[in-house]
Design an enzyme around this catalytic site. Structure first.
Site, PDB file in Angstrom:
ATOM      1  N   SER A 147       0.827  -1.204   0.000  1.00  0.00           N
ATOM      2  CA  SER A 147       0.000   0.000   0.000  1.00  0.00           C
ATOM      3  C   SER A 147       0.864   1.258   0.000  1.00  0.00           C
ATOM      4  CB  SER A 147      -0.925   0.021   1.234  1.00  0.00           C
ATOM      5  OG  SER A 147      -0.165   0.176   2.412  1.00  0.00           O
ATOM      6  N   THR A 194      -1.508   8.899   0.960  1.00  0.00           N
ATOM      7  CA  THR A 194      -1.378   7.483   1.300  1.00  0.00           C
ATOM      8  C   THR A 194      -2.654   7.043   2.015  1.00  0.00           C
ATOM      9  OG1 THR A 194      -0.384   8.016   3.433  1.00  0.00           O
ATOM     10  CG2 THR A 194       1.121   7.722   1.563  1.00  0.00           C
ATOM     11  N   TYR A 198       7.318   8.838  16.673  1.00  0.00           N
ATOM     12  CA  TYR A 198       7.471   8.798  15.214  1.00  0.00           C
ATOM     13  C   TYR A 198       8.677   9.629  14.763  1.00  0.00           C
ATOM     14  CZ  TYR A 198       6.086   8.996  10.274  1.00  0.00           C
ATOM     15  OH  TYR A 198       6.066   8.887   8.900  1.00  0.00           O
ATOM     16  N   PHE A 253       1.809  13.064   1.898  1.00  0.00           N
ATOM     17  CA  PHE A 253       1.485  12.322   0.685  1.00  0.00           C
ATOM     18  C   PHE A 253       0.112  11.672   0.780  1.00  0.00           C
ATOM     19  CE2 PHE A 253       5.671  13.137  -0.612  1.00  0.00           C
ATOM     20  CZ  PHE A 253       5.834  12.715  -1.929  1.00  0.00           C
ATOM     21  N   LEU A 289       3.158   4.425  -0.376  1.00  0.00           N
ATOM     22  CA  LEU A 289       4.408   4.699  -1.092  1.00  0.00           C
ATOM     23  C   LEU A 289       5.057   3.410  -1.586  1.00  0.00           C
ATOM     24  CD1 LEU A 289       5.932   7.372   1.340  1.00  0.00           C
ATOM     25  CD2 LEU A 289       4.470   7.757  -0.654  1.00  0.00           C
ATOM     26  N   VAL A 318       9.074  -6.891   9.401  1.00  0.00           N
ATOM     27  CA  VAL A 318      10.448  -6.410   9.179  1.00  0.00           C
ATOM     28  C   VAL A 318      11.345  -6.606  10.394  1.00  0.00           C
ATOM     29  CG1 VAL A 318       9.984  -4.743   7.336  1.00  0.00           C
ATOM     30  CG2 VAL A 318       9.717  -4.046   9.746  1.00  0.00           C
TER      31      VAL A 318
END
Length: 262
Positions: free
Chosen positions: A20, A204, A169, A202, A22, A66
């Site tokens: 999804s 998204t 973040y 962006f 980027l 990840v």
């Protein structure tokens, strides 16, 4: 010295968070330009569906986390067994939360486990993918440009102008910015380049669910162009980084000159 153009055609890429936003735009652009891609994302993502749409000869979905060495290694093994090598890794996987360090109105502390989780996924997860990718890229034959691979990470303008509630973040994205140069230096002896993109606002899934009016207001925060970025503009920069060999050890802001307010 004659510069040899390096189109992405024929390259094999790993894109994390590829189902999804980027990441998906990057997968689609790479495939469109002749790269074969291993798309890595959570089992709960649309990865299977996206990979089918792009065709199994071009794209294969590997579910995983990840932060797991086993999951990432399994995806890299698929790149090796199905496509023969790994040339490019793009790290788009990441999470974010909005919590104040201390909320005086609610008399509530930022939960430490939430802070640790964001750093674990965004920093440790990114580094995990980098180190394992570098190991595999080092097995490549040196290219005509004396290069073995390219690694591209995703930070954020929040690394520089984190807003209220973005301590976790911003810390995670600042860490990605901070490790770009030392890792580029580490991997220079392996002929591997390392770059980071720091996107602004962006379009998204995170912002896509907002009402059109709110998105327009957000877009107007950028001096020019006064709109949200299109995911393919991020993907276009990924392609440029792959093709331009002098881009190494640097962070590029992709943000329409925005500087985030508190």
């Amino acid at each position: 010295f004659k510069m040899v153009s390096r189109a992405v055609g024929g390259l094999v890429s790993l894109v994390t968070g590829g189902a999804s936003g980027l990441g998906r735009a990057t997968v689609e652009r790479l495939v469109r330009n002749g790269s074969r891609v291993v798309m890595f994302d959570l089992p709960s993502s649309d990865g299977e569906k996206v990979a089918k749409e792009l065709g199994e000869n071009n794209c294969v979905f590997c579910p995983g986390d990840v932060t797991s060495t086993e999951d990432v290694s399994a995806a890299l093994d698929v790149a090796k067994s199905k496509f023969g090598k790994l040339d490019v890794t793009v790290n788009c996987a990441g999470i974010g939360i909005a919590v104040r360090t201390y909320n005086m109105h609610k008399k509530k502390l930022h939960p430490l486990d939430q802070f640790e989780r964001v750093l674990d996924v965004n920093v440790c997860g990114t580094f995990n993918v980098i180190r394992l990718s570098a190991q595999m890229m080092n097995q490549n034959d040196i290219s005509e440009r004396q290069e073995k691979g390219v690694i591209i990470n995703t930070a954020s303008v929040a690394a520089y102008e984190g807003q209220i509630g973005q301590a976790a973040y911003s810390a995670s994205k600042g860490a990605i910015v901070g490790m770009t140069l030392p890792i580029a230096r580490d991997l220079s002896v392996c002929s591997i380049r390392v770059m980071t993109i720091a996107p602004g606002l962006f379009e998204t899934p995170l912002l896509g669910s907002l009402p059109e009016k709110v998105k327009n207001e957000l877009g107007k925060q950028a001096p020019f162009p006064q709109r949200l970025g299109h995911p393919d503009e991020y993907a276009q920069l990924v392609q440029t980084i792959i093709e331009n060999q002098m881009l190494n050890g640097e962070v590029i802001r992709l943000d329409g000159a925005i500087r985030m307010q508190p």
